[in-house]
Design an enzyme around this catalytic site. Structure first.
Site, PDB file in Angstrom:
ATOM      1  CG  HIS A 130      35.482  34.048 -29.599  1.00 58.92           C
ATOM      2  ND1 HIS A 130      34.531  34.940 -29.439  1.00 58.92           N
ATOM      3  CD2 HIS A 130      36.484  34.559 -28.961  1.00 58.92           C
ATOM      4  CE1 HIS A 130      34.737  35.932 -28.530  1.00 58.92           C
ATOM      5  NE2 HIS A 130      36.035  35.487 -28.173  1.00 58.92           N
TER       6      HIS A 130
ATOM      7  CB  CYS B 274      28.250  34.793 -27.657  1.00 58.88           C
ATOM      8  SG  CYS B 274      27.034  35.889 -28.673  1.00 58.88           S
TER       9      CYS B 274
HETATM   10  C1  CIR Z   1      33.681  40.964 -28.068  1.00 53.04           C
HETATM   11  O1  CIR Z   1      34.463  41.456 -28.839  1.00 53.04           O
HETATM   12  O2  CIR Z   1      34.135  40.514 -27.004  1.00 53.04           O
HETATM   13  C2  CIR Z   1      32.207  41.201 -27.933  1.00 53.04           C
HETATM   14  N1  CIR Z   1      31.861  42.726 -28.645  1.00 53.04           N
HETATM   15  C3  CIR Z   1      31.571  39.847 -28.723  1.00 53.04           C
HETATM   16  C4  CIR Z   1      31.748  38.894 -27.914  1.00 53.04           C
HETATM   17  C5  CIR Z   1      30.985  37.544 -28.508  1.00 53.04           C
HETATM   18  N2  CIR Z   1      31.319  36.445 -27.917  1.00 53.04           N
HETATM   19  C6  CIR Z   1      31.167  35.023 -28.385  1.00 53.04           C
HETATM   20  O3  CIR Z   1      30.844  35.184 -29.651  1.00 53.04           O
HETATM   21  N3  CIR Z   1      31.616  34.181 -27.560  1.00 53.04           N
END
Ligand code: CIR
Length: 257
Positions: free
Chosen positions: A160, A247
């Site tokens: 991201h 997140c």
């Molecule tokens: C994903 O790949 O969607 C999750 N395992 C990790 C998401 C992390 N999100 C973020 O940093 N905003």
């Protein structure tokens, strides 16, 4: 009052999406303990922490940031880029509706909140594998009336935009130069992560303090040298799921109850 929406760790976190991180065993009890500590730290820093129940069938649901973009005027429910994550937003939307009018992106738009970095009235949006051009366009439409500018930003090699850059202060960005170009952010003071701390750019700003993983002490020192107060948390198990500090919460201000 500052609200932080969080969600408890799913027992199925081990089945999470992974894109740039190799799968290793996740200790769920430890992830849960670390997440509770993260919630405590947010509370200590002045947030009223709201915790949604875990979603056993949704491995990535702890990463609430990805399902909504919350501004002072409105909350925009995203449509996450990973199909397995599309159902995560419902419970969060229900809670957000107490505080903001809700809008929602529609197919074929995809957008993860992790790709949206708000600084003042500008929303930088990462052109990642999770967020497409339609997502950027629909976000722009949803918030245009409130006077925000949406600025797409190319990224490479990371999940991201906020894996690559966050804003410890309104005029200062912390960036991982391998994943995003500082030239995309004219006018900002730039602090680079320590070259040996690849994932250190994701810090959660709460007022004048930033929360970041404890495993990046050299980058933390760079921030302290710039006069920024740092609180370190151990989120090692959530890092195995390709998450970090921004997140796991959606932070916004609301009138005192
Ligand atoms: C994903 O790949 O969607 C999750 N395992 C990790 C998401 C992390 N999100 C973020 O940093 N905003």
């Amino acid at each position: 009052m500052r609200i932080a929406i969080t969600r408890e760790v799913s027992p199925s976190l081990g089945d999470c999406q992974l894109t740039h991180v190799e799968r290793t065993a996740i200790d769920i009890a430890r992830a849960d303990m670390q997440h509770r500590n993260y919630q405590r730290v947010l509370a200590t820093l002045g947030c009223k922490v709201l915790a949604l129940e875990a979603e056993p069938a949704m491995p990535d649901a702890v990463f609430v940031e990805d399902v909504a973009v919350v501004l002072d005027e409105v909350a925009v429910m995203t449509r996450p880029g990973a199909e397995s994550r599309r159902a995560e937003g419902a419970g969060v939307a229900e809670l957000l509706a107490r505080y903001r009018p809700i809008r929602a992106l529609q197919a074929p738009a995809t957008l993860d909140g992790g790709d949206v970095l708000r600084v003042g009235r500008t929303l930088f949006v990462g052109q990642s594998g999770r967020s497409n051009a339609e997502g950027v366009a629909q976000l722009q439409d949803a918030i245009a009336e409130f006077g925000y500018r949406v600025q797409p930003v190319p990224i490479r090699g990371c999940l991201h935009l906020k894996s690559a850059v966050t804003a410890p202060r309104d005029d200062t960005l912390l960036i991982q130069p391998r994943w995003v170009d500082a030239a995309s952010f004219p006018g900002f003071a730039i602090i680079e992560v320590d070259p040996g701390e690849e994932h250190a750019a994701n810090v959660l700003r709460l007022g004048e303090v930033v929360v970041m993983p404890v495993c990046f002490p050299r980058t933390a020192q760079r921030l302290r040298d710039a006069g920024i107060e740092v609180v370190a948390v151990d989120v090692s198990e959530l890092q195995k799921a390709e998450g970090a500090t921004t997140c796991c919460s959606i932070v916004f201000d609301a009138p005192d109850a």
